[in-house]
Design a protein around this motif. Sequence first.
Motif, PDB file in Angstrom:
ATOM      1  N   GLU A 257      21.456   5.323 -46.357  1.00  9.37           N
ATOM      2  CA  GLU A 257      20.064   5.419 -45.910  1.00  9.37           C
ATOM      3  C   GLU A 257      19.639   6.842 -45.586  1.00  9.37           C
ATOM      4  O   GLU A 257      18.593   7.052 -44.970  1.00  9.37           O
ATOM      5  CB  GLU A 257      19.857   4.522 -44.693  1.00  9.37           C
ATOM      6  N   GLU A 258      20.418   7.840 -46.031  1.00 11.97           N
ATOM      7  CA  GLU A 258      20.074   9.215 -45.701  1.00 11.97           C
ATOM      8  C   GLU A 258      18.817   9.682 -46.428  1.00 11.97           C
ATOM      9  O   GLU A 258      18.105  10.564 -45.938  1.00 11.97           O
ATOM     10  CB  GLU A 258      21.243  10.155 -46.011  1.00 11.97           C
ATOM     11  N   ILE A 259      18.513   9.111 -47.595  1.00  8.64           N
ATOM     12  CA  ILE A 259      17.299   9.496 -48.329  1.00  8.64           C
ATOM     13  C   ILE A 259      16.169   8.518 -48.062  1.00  8.64           C
ATOM     14  O   ILE A 259      15.039   8.928 -47.763  1.00  8.64           O
ATOM     15  CB  ILE A 259      17.593   9.583 -49.839  1.00  8.64           C
ATOM     16  N   VAL A 260      16.445   7.219 -48.160  1.00  7.26           N
ATOM     17  CA  VAL A 260      15.426   6.194 -47.931  1.00  7.26           C
ATOM     18  C   VAL A 260      15.997   5.134 -46.993  1.00  7.26           C
ATOM     19  O   VAL A 260      16.939   4.421 -47.362  1.00  7.26           O
ATOM     20  CB  VAL A 260      14.975   5.527 -49.246  1.00  7.26           C
ATOM     21  N   PRO A 261      15.449   5.006 -45.779  1.00  2.96           N
ATOM     22  CA  PRO A 261      15.909   3.961 -44.862  1.00  2.96           C
ATOM     23  C   PRO A 261      15.566   2.574 -45.390  1.00  2.96           C
ATOM     24  O   PRO A 261      14.644   2.399 -46.192  1.00  2.96           O
ATOM     25  CB  PRO A 261      15.149   4.268 -43.569  1.00  2.96           C
ATOM     26  N   VAL A 262      16.303   1.571 -44.921  1.00  6.69           N
ATOM     27  CA  VAL A 262      16.093   0.188 -45.314  1.00  6.69           C
ATOM     28  C   VAL A 262      15.291  -0.534 -44.246  1.00  6.69           C
ATOM     29  O   VAL A 262      15.570  -0.421 -43.045  1.00  6.69           O
ATOM     30  CB  VAL A 262      17.444  -0.538 -45.521  1.00  6.69           C
ATOM     31  N   ASN A 263      14.282  -1.274 -44.680  1.00  9.85           N
ATOM     32  CA  ASN A 263      13.513  -2.127 -43.778  1.00  9.85           C
ATOM     33  C   ASN A 263      14.217  -3.476 -43.688  1.00  9.85           C
ATOM     34  O   ASN A 263      14.119  -4.300 -44.599  1.00  9.85           O
ATOM     35  CB  ASN A 263      12.085  -2.297 -44.311  1.00  9.85           C
ATOM     36  N   VAL A 264      14.927  -3.698 -42.600  1.00 11.89           N
ATOM     37  CA  VAL A 264      15.723  -4.919 -42.473  1.00 11.89           C
ATOM     38  C   VAL A 264      14.837  -6.152 -42.307  1.00 11.89           C
ATOM     39  O   VAL A 264      15.319  -7.287 -42.422  1.00 11.89           O
ATOM     40  CB  VAL A 264      16.700  -4.808 -41.293  1.00 11.89           C
ATOM     41  N   ARG A 265      13.552  -5.956 -42.046  1.00 11.94           N
ATOM     42  CA  ARG A 265      12.635  -7.086 -41.887  1.00 11.94           C
ATOM     43  C   ARG A 265      11.976  -7.497 -43.205  1.00 11.94           C
ATOM     44  O   ARG A 265      11.222  -8.471 -43.233  1.00 11.94           O
ATOM     45  CB  ARG A 265      11.549  -6.734 -40.871  1.00 11.94           C
ATOM     46  N   ALA A 266      12.255  -6.772 -44.263  1.00 19.15           N
ATOM     47  CA  ALA A 266      11.647  -7.098 -45.556  1.00 19.15           C
ATOM     48  C   ALA A 266      12.189  -8.427 -46.073  1.00 19.15           C
ATOM     49  O   ALA A 266      13.274  -8.872 -45.702  1.00 19.15           O
ATOM     50  CB  ALA A 266      11.930  -5.990 -46.561  1.00 19.15           C
ATOM     51  N   LYS A 267      11.418  -9.056 -46.943  1.00 17.51           N
ATOM     52  CA  LYS A 267      11.862 -10.304 -47.544  1.00 17.51           C
ATOM     53  C   LYS A 267      13.149 -10.074 -48.339  1.00 17.51           C
ATOM     54  O   LYS A 267      13.367  -9.002 -48.892  1.00 17.51           O
ATOM     55  CB  LYS A 267      10.772 -10.867 -48.457  1.00 17.51           C
ATOM     56  N   ALA A 268      13.965 -11.102 -48.404  1.00 16.78           N
ATOM     57  CA  ALA A 268      15.279 -10.966 -49.021  1.00 16.78           C
ATOM     58  C   ALA A 268      15.197 -10.457 -50.452  1.00 16.78           C
ATOM     59  O   ALA A 268      16.041  -9.670 -50.899  1.00 16.78           O
ATOM     60  CB  ALA A 268      16.011 -12.310 -48.975  1.00 16.78           C
ATOM     61  N   ALA A 269      14.172 -10.871 -51.211  1.00 18.50           N
ATOM     62  CA  ALA A 269      14.073 -10.510 -52.627  1.00 18.50           C
ATOM     63  C   ALA A 269      13.866  -9.012 -52.839  1.00 18.50           C
ATOM     64  O   ALA A 269      14.222  -8.483 -53.902  1.00 18.50           O
ATOM     65  CB  ALA A 269      12.936 -11.282 -53.290  1.00 18.50           C
ATOM     66  N   VAL A 270      13.289  -8.332 -51.842  1.00 15.95           N
ATOM     67  CA  VAL A 270      13.009  -6.903 -52.003  1.00 15.95           C
ATOM     68  C   VAL A 270      13.730  -6.054 -50.960  1.00 15.95           C
ATOM     69  O   VAL A 270      13.547  -4.840 -50.940  1.00 15.95           O
ATOM     70  CB  VAL A 270      11.492  -6.629 -51.933  1.00 15.95           C
ATOM     71  N   ARG A 271      14.550  -6.663 -50.115  1.00 17.62           N
ATOM     72  CA  ARG A 271      15.252  -5.897 -49.085  1.00 17.62           C
ATOM     73  C   ARG A 271      16.229  -4.930 -49.737  1.00 17.62           C
ATOM     74  O   ARG A 271      17.001  -5.287 -50.616  1.00 17.62           O
ATOM     75  CB  ARG A 271      15.998  -6.830 -48.135  1.00 17.62           C
ATOM     76  N   GLY A 272      16.170  -3.702 -49.310  1.00 17.39           N
ATOM     77  CA  GLY A 272      17.042  -2.670 -49.868  1.00 17.39           C
ATOM     78  C   GLY A 272      16.434  -1.894 -51.011  1.00 17.39           C
ATOM     79  O   GLY A 272      17.049  -0.958 -51.519  1.00 17.39           O
ATOM     80  N   TYR A 273      15.208  -2.273 -51.418  1.00 16.49           N
ATOM     81  CA  TYR A 273      14.519  -1.558 -52.492  1.00 16.49           C
ATOM     82  C   TYR A 273      13.315  -0.783 -51.945  1.00 16.49           C
ATOM     83  O   TYR A 273      12.317  -0.590 -52.636  1.00 16.49           O
ATOM     84  CB  TYR A 273      14.073  -2.530 -53.581  1.00 16.49           C
ATOM     85  N   ASP A 274      13.441  -0.322 -50.735  1.00 16.48           N
ATOM     86  CA  ASP A 274      12.341   0.341 -50.037  1.00 16.48           C
ATOM     87  C   ASP A 274      11.914   1.625 -50.741  1.00 16.48           C
ATOM     88  O   ASP A 274      12.697   2.267 -51.453  1.00 16.48           O
ATOM     89  CB  ASP A 274      12.770   0.679 -48.611  1.00 16.48           C
ATOM     90  N   VAL A 275      10.656   1.992 -50.502  1.00 11.51           N
ATOM     91  CA  VAL A 275      10.086   3.244 -50.994  1.00 11.51           C
ATOM     92  C   VAL A 275       9.684   4.084 -49.793  1.00 11.51           C
ATOM     93  O   VAL A 275       9.002   3.602 -48.887  1.00 11.51           O
ATOM     94  CB  VAL A 275       8.858   2.993 -51.893  1.00 11.51           C
TER      95      VAL A 275
END
Length: 304
Positions: A257-275
């Motif tokens: 997550e050093e470049i793009v943090p993860v939104n842990v509250r995002a829906k499962a289908a898009v979690r980890g694909y944050d912009v």
Amino acid sequence: MTQRNLLQPSAVALFLLLPWFGELVAGEISRDFNNCLDFFYNRFPPSGTRAVGYQPICQRYKNQYRFASLYHRTHRTPLYSAYVLSPADGKRPNATWMYEPQLAFSGAHPEMEPFHIPVDQNVIESQAVLQDYRNSSFTKGHLNPSMHQKTAEDREATFTLTNIVPQKAGSNSGPWSRLENDVLKKFTTYCEGPMYVITGAMPYKSNIPLINNRVSVPEYMWSAYCCPSYKSGLPQSVQQFFPTYAAVGRNDPNSGEEIVPVNVRAKAAVRGYDVRRMSLETLEGILVDRLAMPISLFDGGCRE
């Protein structure tokens, strides 16, 4: 603007991690972007320290240049595509996927062509083919998205695999799609002149994954725009977005997550694909650090 040799920016535009270097592709495809400089702000491609291995392509379709891409034949993906944004005047076309004949055959016609069945072995060796993406768990991710192009022909031209990288569906149809729509909205609402966009892929530092043992998968997607002429009196809430703005999107939910943090509250289908949206300077700093090259995406930082 200081006068410079037009060949210089094209030469220095070739930048990437050292393990990806190779020989510059020979043949009739140009060694620079001189035939399609209009797709770059002030007609200057991105500058940086020269590194061989990438092939400039002026993407030509139906006898007209449509956008520009910097392509690596060995890794079968573009580093970036550059285009002038123009909102679509119709729907997304039915995909007729194309390839670049000049990568496969020296002296071939300088226009992209639909894939022929069976696919010629020279084409398979020189670039990505549709078979590479089948059963891969990756979608075909446009760097120049079709809905950022006005005419039907312009939109059709984006369906060439030299404009495509392996992109996870959670990114492609999720946060990254929302970013593309947001950029389009900012253009139509606030820009009073052309918007120059450069969208690219950021490779892994090491242990680069491949689909079909052929096509390199990017760890991140990135994009930046330059809108040098925009409305006066911008609302304070949008002033930070002009004349430039940028973003980096995750293409691997397991990346750090050093470049793009993860939104842990995002829906499962898009979690980890944050912009992560950011300034142009921040993006260039990330690219400089990640690629170990001094990089400038827009001439003069997009300042008139």
